[in-house]
Design a protein around this motif. Structure first.
Motif, mmCIF file in Angstrom:
data_model
loop_
_atom_site.group_PDB
_atom_site.id
_atom_site.type_symbol
_atom_site.label_atom_id
_atom_site.label_comp_id
_atom_site.label_asym_id
_atom_site.label_seq_id
_atom_site.Cartn_x
_atom_site.Cartn_y
_atom_site.Cartn_z
ATOM 1 N N GLN A 13 0.837 -1.190 0.000
ATOM 2 C CA GLN A 13 0.000 0.000 0.000
ATOM 3 C C GLN A 13 0.879 1.250 0.000
ATOM 4 O O GLN A 13 2.036 1.221 0.435
ATOM 5 N N GLU A 14 0.311 2.322 -0.483
ATOM 6 C CA GLU A 14 1.026 3.594 -0.488
ATOM 7 C C GLU A 14 1.488 3.939 0.925
ATOM 8 O O GLU A 14 0.746 3.772 1.904
ATOM 9 N N SER A 125 -0.162 0.477 -4.451
ATOM 10 C CA SER A 125 -1.531 0.915 -4.738
ATOM 11 C C SER A 125 -2.107 1.714 -3.574
ATOM 12 O O SER A 125 -1.499 1.776 -2.501
#
Length: 125
Positions: A13-14, A125
């Protein structure tokens, strides 16, 4: 015969982190540079960071400065790319590449590098 083997890619994840490894074999001396390149969806090879094996001098691209760090473990013949605060635009296939150099000026042009690993995918993402 020089071999480079990358590992450590994945989907995150970001804002998360990943640490890529490049295992190196085949060099008789430490007079070589290791660079990390990434191949974006636009199919351009962007140099991310490089390090001179003999003395550890390194540099990272402005686009990742402050987030990515390159380092080496001489005893393990491995170069690492620590990637923090990952962003979606960091999504790419990451390759390590090597070139023999007497001095530490490594360069950032992909065509100047002689040996390449198979790549490891990083997806943010």
């Amino acid at each position: 015969h020089v071999q480079l083997v990358e590992s450590g890619g994945g989907s995150v994840q970001e804002g998360q982190s990943l640490k890529l490894s490049c295992a190196i074999s085949g060099y008789a001396t430490s007079h070589y540079c290791i660079a990390w390149f990434r191949l974006t969806s636009g199919k351009e090879r962007e140099e991310v960071a490089h390090i001179y094996a003999r003395n550890g001098r390194s540099d990272v691209a402005d686009s990742v400065k402050g987030r990515f760090t390159i380092s080496r473990d001489s005893g393990k013949y491995t170069v690492y790319l620590q990637m923090n605060s990952l962003k979606p635009e960091d999504t790419a296939m990451y390759y390590c590449a090597a070139r023999r150099r007497i001095r530490w000026v490594c360069g950032v042009v992909a065509d100047d590098y002689d040996d390449w690993g198979q790549g490891t995918q990083v997806t943010v993402s």
